[in-house]
Design a protein around this motif. Structure first.
Motif, PDB file in Angstrom:
ATOM      1  N   ASN A 155       1.161 -18.722  -5.153  1.00 23.24           N
ATOM      2  CA  ASN A 155       1.536 -18.517  -3.764  1.00 23.24           C
ATOM      3  C   ASN A 155       1.843 -17.060  -3.420  1.00 23.24           C
ATOM      4  O   ASN A 155       2.851 -16.760  -2.769  1.00 23.24           O
ATOM      5  N   THR A 156       0.982 -16.158  -3.875  1.00 22.76           N
ATOM      6  CA  THR A 156       1.148 -14.756  -3.487  1.00 22.76           C
ATOM      7  C   THR A 156      -0.207 -14.067  -3.497  1.00 22.76           C
ATOM      8  O   THR A 156      -1.024 -14.337  -4.395  1.00 22.76           O
ATOM      9  N   PRO A 157      -0.513 -13.248  -2.473  1.00 22.11           N
ATOM     10  CA  PRO A 157       0.277 -13.007  -1.264  1.00 22.11           C
ATOM     11  C   PRO A 157       0.317 -14.239  -0.363  1.00 22.11           C
ATOM     12  O   PRO A 157      -0.458 -15.171  -0.555  1.00 22.11           O
ATOM     13  N   ALA A 158       1.206 -14.205   0.607  1.00 18.19           N
ATOM     14  CA  ALA A 158       1.402 -15.380   1.462  1.00 18.19           C
ATOM     15  C   ALA A 158       0.132 -15.745   2.229  1.00 18.19           C
ATOM     16  O   ALA A 158      -0.084 -16.914   2.560  1.00 18.19           O
ATOM     17  N   GLU A 159      -0.720 -14.762   2.490  1.00 13.44           N
ATOM     18  CA  GLU A 159      -1.957 -15.005   3.242  1.00 13.44           C
ATOM     19  C   GLU A 159      -3.046 -15.654   2.392  1.00 13.44           C
ATOM     20  O   GLU A 159      -4.076 -16.077   2.918  1.00 13.44           O
ATOM     21  N   TYR A 160      -2.828 -15.720   1.089  1.00  8.26           N
ATOM     22  CA  TYR A 160      -3.833 -16.258   0.171  1.00  8.26           C
ATOM     23  C   TYR A 160      -3.799 -17.781   0.233  1.00  8.26           C
ATOM     24  O   TYR A 160      -3.045 -18.437  -0.482  1.00  8.26           O
ATOM     25  N   LEU A 161      -4.660 -18.353   1.090  1.00  7.79           N
ATOM     26  CA  LEU A 161      -4.636 -19.789   1.338  1.00  7.79           C
ATOM     27  C   LEU A 161      -5.892 -20.503   0.852  1.00  7.79           C
ATOM     28  O   LEU A 161      -5.888 -21.725   0.711  1.00  7.79           O
ATOM     29  N   ILE A 162      -6.969 -19.754   0.634  1.00  7.81           N
ATOM     30  CA  ILE A 162      -8.216 -20.335   0.139  1.00  7.81           C
ATOM     31  C   ILE A 162      -8.501 -19.732  -1.231  1.00  7.81           C
ATOM     32  O   ILE A 162      -8.592 -18.511  -1.374  1.00  7.81           O
ATOM     33  N   GLY A 163      -8.629 -20.565  -2.233  1.00  5.81           N
ATOM     34  CA  GLY A 163      -8.746 -20.101  -3.606  1.00  5.81           C
ATOM     35  C   GLY A 163      -9.974 -19.250  -3.874  1.00  5.81           C
ATOM     36  O   GLY A 163     -11.060 -19.509  -3.346  1.00  5.81           O
ATOM     37  N   THR A 194      -5.918  -9.628  -3.127  1.00  2.89           N
ATOM     38  CA  THR A 194      -5.200  -8.515  -2.505  1.00  2.89           C
ATOM     39  C   THR A 194      -5.459  -8.532  -1.003  1.00  2.89           C
ATOM     40  O   THR A 194      -6.611  -8.500  -0.561  1.00  2.89           O
ATOM     41  N   TYR A 195      -4.387  -8.575  -0.235  1.00  3.47           N
ATOM     42  CA  TYR A 195      -4.477  -8.644   1.223  1.00  3.47           C
ATOM     43  C   TYR A 195      -4.073  -7.312   1.830  1.00  3.47           C
ATOM     44  O   TYR A 195      -3.015  -6.753   1.508  1.00  3.47           O
ATOM     45  N   ASP A 196      -4.946  -6.781   2.704  1.00  7.12           N
ATOM     46  CA  ASP A 196      -4.657  -5.537   3.399  1.00  7.12           C
ATOM     47  C   ASP A 196      -4.078  -5.862   4.779  1.00  7.12           C
ATOM     48  O   ASP A 196      -4.804  -6.365   5.655  1.00  7.12           O
ATOM     49  N   ALA A 197      -2.788  -5.597   4.942  1.00  6.61           N
ATOM     50  CA  ALA A 197      -2.115  -5.968   6.183  1.00  6.61           C
ATOM     51  C   ALA A 197      -2.662  -5.215   7.385  1.00  6.61           C
ATOM     52  O   ALA A 197      -2.703  -5.756   8.502  1.00  6.61           O
ATOM     53  N   GLN A 201      -7.342  -8.323   6.264  1.00  8.99           N
ATOM     54  CA  GLN A 201      -8.431  -8.861   5.469  1.00  8.99           C
ATOM     55  C   GLN A 201      -8.097  -8.769   3.985  1.00  8.99           C
ATOM     56  O   GLN A 201      -7.320  -7.908   3.567  1.00  8.99           O
ATOM     57  N   PHE A 202      -8.728  -9.648   3.216  1.00 11.30           N
ATOM     58  CA  PHE A 202      -8.640  -9.533   1.762  1.00 11.30           C
ATOM     59  C   PHE A 202      -9.637  -8.476   1.295  1.00 11.30           C
ATOM     60  O   PHE A 202     -10.696  -8.293   1.895  1.00 11.30           O
TER      61      PHE A 202
END
Length: 462
Positions: A155-163, A194-197, A201-202
């Motif tokens: 469960n990190t980063p929080a935006e990571y919802l699709i494997g 890795t999510y770029d705020a 986008q990832f």
């Protein structure tokens, strides 16, 4: 994995001819044979680059002191690599009799150290995590998916919802005279999302980091995997099952960094078993024999150890790819790691305080939930003498809890009649075997159980 396809022979010839025209030459000092080697650098006309813009590179060791297993000419295999987009640096050993195991491992270490430091053969822009040392006759299947990650586990980063896909690299013989076994390792580096705020986008910034030289091979002078072809074997390296920064990860609605310093089941075991099945399934078309050994160090030992046991757990088995293919392995060399989480309180102040603090956050207390704790380590998966033979290696001046983990696991295996051996104090601290006798012992161990072709200067024999 999608490999670039050469549509016509004419196109292939044009690419290779164009690339060769831009080649560079020079010499490089070989520690293996004690004199400079001639090298030639050939750039691909359609180069692959990593996220940092550095070139994916193959250091191709040719004309070694033994007969190569691959049946193609070196020109054919080098041309294939160039056509895939690799920069190729050919090092010519001129059939020197010292260009064999374990001498050649010294050069493997020196090559990786130089690439990691940013300058090998005058080139400062080779990738630090997708550069490979290949023996003549071998090719690469790169970034092969072996499992679809579940982002709810860490469960990190929080935006990571699709494997995302976890991947492996397979280094295999091209057109071998005989199939060869494979040594599979789970990286002690980590790949992760890795999510770029700013862009929302990832990015690819931390994907495919399993061979990040600073955290793996160069960081520990680890030459064992890349040296395996000199002992008649192929090799593969897979993303670590914890698809997350090593010091991060939390359960949903749980405390931050609860998963610091460890992985969890069934997630890890599912991924390990799926990786073995994927390698075995694809290996038939890559000249591999189907016999697989595990090589693990540190967190990679934690992961790899989950492949050796014979206990069948439906929750662990019925996930991932190629579920009808066997996930058995034939042998394992395991360095310092954690194999039984119920042991972490055996001695206090022995180096595993992170585990002592954080494991209860997720699993509850050991006293109240021992069955959960037991299922987290490889020791739980060992049930009978059908478990794979193991060679343990560790240094007694490493963190004390590693010694306790090895001795406890070793005793369990021996009580069941599993063949076990140990290699102790081959170096200092948290390190890997680097010297001749220890490397030979490890290769010999795998040769005993994986039955590779015997290679020497006269040819390949059974």
């Amino acid at each position: 994995m999608m490999l670039r396809k050469i549509v016509t022979v004419w196109t292939f010839f044009t690419l290779v001819t164009s690339a060769t025209a831009g080649a560079k030459n020079g010499t490089w000092p070989s520690q293996a044979i004690g004199r400079p080697l001639e090298f030639i650098v050939t750039e691909s006309p359609e180069p692959l680059r990593d996220v940092a813009g550095k070139y994916l590179t193959v250091v191709y060791l040719k004309h070694l002191g033994f007969k190569k297993i691959g049946g193609n000419s070196n020109a054919t295999d080098v041309a294939w690599l160039i056509a895939q987009g690799y920069r190729v640096i050919e090092l010519d050993y001129a059939h020197h009799p010292a260009a064999i195991t374990p001498n050649i491992n010294r050069d493997i270490i020196a090559i990786n150290d130089a690439v990691a430091a940013g300058d090998f053969c005058g080139l400062q822009n080779s990738s630090h995590y997708q550069t490979y040392v290949l023996f003549e006759g071998y090719r690469i299947a790169r970034n092969v998916p072996y499992f679809q990650d579940d982002p709810t586990v860490y469960n990190t980063p929080a935006e990571y919802l699709i494997g995302d896909s976890l991947r492996m690299d397979i280094i295999y013989p091209a057109n071998p005279v005989q199939p060869v076994p494979t040594i599979l390792s789970f990286s002690y580096s980590n790949s992760y999302a890795t999510y770029d705020a700013a862009s929302k986008q990832f990015t690819d910034a931390n994907r495919n980091q399993r061979l990040n030289l600073g955290y793996t091979l160069a960081g520990f002078n680890d030459s064992f995997l890349e040296g395996a072809p000199a002992a008649g074997m192929a090799w593969a390296i897979a993303d670590h099952p914890k698809y997350c920064p090593w010091g991060k990860g939390k359960p949903i609605d749980g405390p931050n960094d609860a998963y610091k310093s460890y992985q969890t089941n069934p997630d890890a075991a599912q991924k390990v078993k799926s990786a073995v099945r994927t390698l075995r399934s694809l290996g038939t078309s890559l000249g591999l024999s189907g016999k697989i050994g595990i090589y693990g160090f540190s967190r990679g030992s934690d992961a790899g150890s989950m492949a050796i046991g014979d206990r069948e757990v439906p929750e662990f088995e019925n996930a991932g790819f190629y579920q009808k293919v066997s996930d058995e392995v034939q042998a394992a060399a395991l360095g310092p790691g954690v194999f039984d989480f119920t042991r972490i309180y055996a001695v206090t102040g022995d180096g595993d305080s992170n585990l002592e603090t954080r494991c209860p956050w997720v699993w509850g207390s050991l006293e109240e939930h021992p069955e959960i704790w037991e299922r987290m380590g490889a020791a739980y998966l060992v049930e009978s003498a059908a478990t794979a033979p193991v060679l343990f290696f560790y240094n007694t001046d490493d963190q004390p809890y590693y010694r306790d983990q090895v001795l406890h696991f070793q005793a369990q295996l021996e009580s069941l009649g599993v063949p076990v051996s140990t290699m102790v104090d081959y170096g200092t601290g948290h390190s890997l075997p680097q010297t001749g006798p220890e490397l030979i012992r490890m290769y010999t161990f795998f040769q005993r159980y994986l039955d590779p072709p015997i290679i020497n200067k006269d040819g390949v024999k059974r």
